[in-house]
Design a protein around this motif. Sequence first.
Motif, PDB file in Angstrom:
ATOM      1  N   LYS A 129       0.812  -1.213   0.000  1.00 37.25           N
ATOM      2  CA  LYS A 129       0.000   0.000   0.000  1.00 37.25           C
ATOM      3  C   LYS A 129       0.847   1.264   0.000  1.00 37.25           C
ATOM      4  O   LYS A 129       0.427   2.295  -0.532  1.00 37.25           O
ATOM      5  N   GLU A 130       2.034   1.187   0.609  1.00 41.63           N
ATOM      6  CA  GLU A 130       2.857   2.401   0.691  1.00 41.63           C
ATOM      7  C   GLU A 130       3.618   2.683  -0.600  1.00 41.63           C
ATOM      8  O   GLU A 130       4.285   3.718  -0.702  1.00 41.63           O
ATOM      9  N   LEU A 131       3.528   1.802  -1.594  1.00 38.25           N
ATOM     10  CA  LEU A 131       4.230   2.009  -2.859  1.00 38.25           C
ATOM     11  C   LEU A 131       3.280   2.574  -3.907  1.00 38.25           C
ATOM     12  O   LEU A 131       2.106   2.207  -3.961  1.00 38.25           O
ATOM     13  N   ALA A 132       3.802   3.468  -4.730  1.00 34.61           N
ATOM     14  CA  ALA A 132       3.010   4.046  -5.815  1.00 34.61           C
ATOM     15  C   ALA A 132       3.088   3.136  -7.040  1.00 34.61           C
ATOM     16  O   ALA A 132       4.173   2.653  -7.394  1.00 34.61           O
ATOM     17  N   GLU A 133       1.959   2.900  -7.653  1.00 36.60           N
ATOM     18  CA  GLU A 133       1.938   2.037  -8.832  1.00 36.60           C
ATOM     19  C   GLU A 133       2.741   2.642  -9.977  1.00 36.60           C
ATOM     20  O   GLU A 133       3.333   1.922 -10.783  1.00 36.60           O
ATOM     21  N   GLU A 134       2.781   3.981 -10.040  1.00 33.58           N
ATOM     22  CA  GLU A 134       3.569   4.630 -11.086  1.00 33.58           C
ATOM     23  C   GLU A 134       5.064   4.323 -10.913  1.00 33.58           C
ATOM     24  O   GLU A 134       5.791   4.214 -11.897  1.00 33.58           O
ATOM     25  N   GLY A 135       5.517   4.197  -9.656  1.00 33.08           N
ATOM     26  CA  GLY A 135       6.913   3.857  -9.414  1.00 33.08           C
ATOM     27  C   GLY A 135       7.236   2.447  -9.868  1.00 33.08           C
ATOM     28  O   GLY A 135       8.313   2.188 -10.430  1.00 33.08           O
ATOM     29  N   VAL A 136       6.327   1.508  -9.636  1.00 31.09           N
ATOM     30  CA  VAL A 136       6.524   0.130 -10.107  1.00 31.09           C
ATOM     31  C   VAL A 136       6.532   0.092 -11.634  1.00 31.09           C
ATOM     32  O   VAL A 136       7.319  -0.632 -12.247  1.00 31.09           O
ATOM     33  N   LEU A 137       5.666   0.898 -12.257  1.00 31.61           N
ATOM     34  CA  LEU A 137       5.629   0.949 -13.711  1.00 31.61           C
ATOM     35  C   LEU A 137       6.953   1.468 -14.269  1.00 31.61           C
ATOM     36  O   LEU A 137       7.473   0.949 -15.273  1.00 31.61           O
ATOM     37  N   GLU A 138       7.502   2.477 -13.625  1.00 32.37           N
ATOM     38  CA  GLU A 138       8.773   3.039 -14.071  1.00 32.37           C
ATOM     39  C   GLU A 138       9.881   1.985 -14.041  1.00 32.37           C
ATOM     40  O   GLU A 138      10.687   1.875 -14.981  1.00 32.37           O
ATOM     41  N   LEU A 151       0.411  -5.310 -17.013  1.00 31.85           N
ATOM     42  CA  LEU A 151      -0.378  -5.504 -15.798  1.00 31.85           C
ATOM     43  C   LEU A 151      -0.470  -4.225 -14.975  1.00 31.85           C
ATOM     44  O   LEU A 151      -1.553  -3.861 -14.500  1.00 31.85           O
ATOM     45  N   VAL A 152       0.643  -3.522 -14.810  1.00 25.78           N
ATOM     46  CA  VAL A 152       0.631  -2.301 -14.002  1.00 25.78           C
ATOM     47  C   VAL A 152      -0.211  -1.223 -14.682  1.00 25.78           C
ATOM     48  O   VAL A 152      -0.971  -0.504 -14.022  1.00 25.78           O
ATOM     49  N   LYS A 153      -0.120  -1.113 -15.992  1.00 30.70           N
ATOM     50  CA  LYS A 153      -0.925  -0.122 -16.705  1.00 30.70           C
ATOM     51  C   LYS A 153      -2.413  -0.414 -16.563  1.00 30.70           C
ATOM     52  O   LYS A 153      -3.229   0.512 -16.397  1.00 30.70           O
ATOM     53  N   GLU A 154      -2.795  -1.689 -16.617  1.00 32.13           N
ATOM     54  CA  GLU A 154      -4.205  -2.048 -16.446  1.00 32.13           C
ATOM     55  C   GLU A 154      -4.694  -1.694 -15.047  1.00 32.13           C
ATOM     56  O   GLU A 154      -5.808  -1.192 -14.886  1.00 32.13           O
ATOM     57  N   ARG A 155      -3.865  -1.937 -14.044  1.00 29.39           N
ATOM     58  CA  ARG A 155      -4.288  -1.609 -12.684  1.00 29.39           C
ATOM     59  C   ARG A 155      -4.412  -0.099 -12.501  1.00 29.39           C
ATOM     60  O   ARG A 155      -5.364   0.372 -11.848  1.00 29.39           O
ATOM     61  N   ILE A 156      -3.492   0.661 -13.038  1.00 26.57           N
ATOM     62  CA  ILE A 156      -3.584   2.117 -12.932  1.00 26.57           C
ATOM     63  C   ILE A 156      -4.837   2.627 -13.627  1.00 26.57           C
ATOM     64  O   ILE A 156      -5.553   3.504 -13.116  1.00 26.57           O
ATOM     65  N   ARG A 157      -5.150   2.060 -14.796  1.00 28.09           N
ATOM     66  CA  ARG A 157      -6.348   2.486 -15.523  1.00 28.09           C
ATOM     67  C   ARG A 157      -7.614   2.145 -14.749  1.00 28.09           C
ATOM     68  O   ARG A 157      -8.564   2.957 -14.695  1.00 28.09           O
ATOM     69  N   ASP A 158      -7.673   0.971 -14.128  1.00 31.53           N
ATOM     70  CA  ASP A 158      -8.855   0.601 -13.343  1.00 31.53           C
ATOM     71  C   ASP A 158      -9.033   1.532 -12.145  1.00 31.53           C
ATOM     72  O   ASP A 158     -10.160   1.933 -11.825  1.00 31.53           O
ATOM     73  N   ASN A 159      -7.934   1.875 -11.492  1.00 30.94           N
ATOM     74  CA  ASN A 159      -8.037   2.788 -10.345  1.00 30.94           C
ATOM     75  C   ASN A 159      -8.499   4.175 -10.778  1.00 30.94           C
ATOM     76  O   ASN A 159      -9.279   4.826 -10.073  1.00 30.94           O
ATOM     77  N   GLU A 160      -8.045   4.627 -11.927  1.00 25.35           N
ATOM     78  CA  GLU A 160      -8.484   5.933 -12.424  1.00 25.35           C
ATOM     79  C   GLU A 160      -9.975   5.929 -12.750  1.00 25.35           C
ATOM     80  O   GLU A 160     -10.676   6.913 -12.504  1.00 25.35           O
ATOM     81  N   ASN A 161     -10.467   4.813 -13.287  1.00 24.15           N
ATOM     82  CA  ASN A 161     -11.899   4.730 -13.608  1.00 24.15           C
ATOM     83  C   ASN A 161     -12.742   4.762 -12.340  1.00 24.15           C
ATOM     84  O   ASN A 161     -13.789   5.419 -12.296  1.00 24.15           O
ATOM     85  N   ARG A 162     -12.283   4.067 -11.298  1.00 27.81           N
ATOM     86  CA  ARG A 162     -13.044   4.093 -10.048  1.00 27.81           C
ATOM     87  C   ARG A 162     -13.018   5.472  -9.408  1.00 27.81           C
ATOM     88  O   ARG A 162     -14.011   5.923  -8.836  1.00 27.81           O
ATOM     89  N   THR A 163     -11.896   6.155  -9.530  1.00 25.58           N
ATOM     90  CA  THR A 163     -11.805   7.498  -8.948  1.00 25.58           C
ATOM     91  C   THR A 163     -12.688   8.490  -9.684  1.00 25.58           C
ATOM     92  O   THR A 163     -13.311   9.368  -9.076  1.00 25.58           O
ATOM     93  N   SER A 164     -12.783   8.360 -11.010  1.00 28.79           N
ATOM     94  CA  SER A 164     -13.597   9.280 -11.799  1.00 28.79           C
ATOM     95  C   SER A 164     -15.082   9.134 -11.491  1.00 28.79           C
ATOM     96  O   SER A 164     -15.858  10.077 -11.654  1.00 28.79           O
ATOM     97  N   GLN A 165     -15.509   7.961 -11.034  1.00 24.72           N
ATOM     98  CA  GLN A 165     -16.914   7.767 -10.703  1.00 24.72           C
ATOM     99  C   GLN A 165     -17.285   8.405  -9.372  1.00 24.72           C
ATOM    100  O   GLN A 165     -18.470   8.571  -9.076  1.00 24.72           O
ATOM    101  N   GLY A 166     -16.287   8.774  -8.585  1.00 24.96           N
ATOM    102  CA  GLY A 166     -16.546   9.427  -7.311  1.00 24.96           C
ATOM    103  C   GLY A 166     -16.899   8.425  -6.227  1.00 24.96           C
ATOM    104  O   GLY A 166     -17.153   7.249  -6.492  1.00 24.96           O
ATOM    105  N   PRO A 167     -16.950   8.873  -4.985  1.00 23.88           N
ATOM    106  CA  PRO A 167     -17.289   7.971  -3.878  1.00 23.88           C
ATOM    107  C   PRO A 167     -18.745   7.525  -3.957  1.00 23.88           C
ATOM    108  O   PRO A 167     -19.613   8.237  -4.458  1.00 23.88           O
ATOM    109  N   VAL A 168     -18.990   6.329  -3.457  1.00 30.70           N
ATOM    110  CA  VAL A 168     -20.345   5.783  -3.457  1.00 30.70           C
ATOM    111  C   VAL A 168     -21.157   6.474  -2.358  1.00 30.70           C
ATOM    112  O   VAL A 168     -20.737   6.545  -1.207  1.00 30.70           O
TER     113      VAL A 168
END
Length: 248
Positions: A129-138, A151-168
């Motif tokens: 949890k303390e690691l940034a996915e962008e750092g792993v991608l780099e 795999l890392v790009k897919e996970r980053i894209r999924d997280n961005e989609n969930r964030t764009s939908q806003g909190p439930v």
Amino acid sequence: MAEVAAAAEGPPRGRTPSPGPGGAPGPPSPRAAGAAAGSAAALSPPGAARPPAAASKWVRLNVGGTYFVSTRQTLCREPKSFLCRLCCQDGPELGSDKDETGAYLIDRDPTYFGPILNYLRHGKLIINKELAEEGVLEEAEFYNIASLVRLVKERIRDNENRTSQGPVKHVYRVLQCQEEELTQMVSTMSDGWKFEQLISIGSSYNYGNEDQAEFLCVVSRELNNSTNGIVKEPSEKAKILQERGSRM
């Protein structure tokens, strides 16, 4: 006198020395010993390189000052990766300095090397949890591990989609009912409504010879009544819950 001189000169050249006492051969002459040494020198010339020893299956890496140990098989799981080209069995394709312990020196962040190495070990992407996915991608792009980059790009894209939908968001309702209505109310609860809490508020009136207990029932559902600007009408069961809630 001629016979004595001939005996002093020894056996003629080219002849085998006579056997010593008891029939054992005598010691070789200095000339024969020199010839044998010359033959041995011709078979193994001085300074000849020894056959190379088999490469160890374990590899030691010094990544940014932190040591990692793994097998060549693990590091070469991606044939075109930086690590495989660094320490492949057939001979390294990339040159790299080594420290005093014999470990390969790699000037990268060791914090993000852990997920890279674990992926090569078991094929799963695990990021703390303390690691940034962008750092792993780099790091995955630096080590040229194509499957991990995807795999890392897919996970980053999924997280961005969930964030764009806003909190439930949730909507809550409090329903007042008698004890005999609880079973019916719970059994008809649907359309995304779920039970949250039941609060007893005592008895409000007598029905016959028995007191009728009353309860407050708290229910909730996710607030998602509009999609693309179209407002959905509540179903019949949802209307019943709303009517009961209007008693409050």
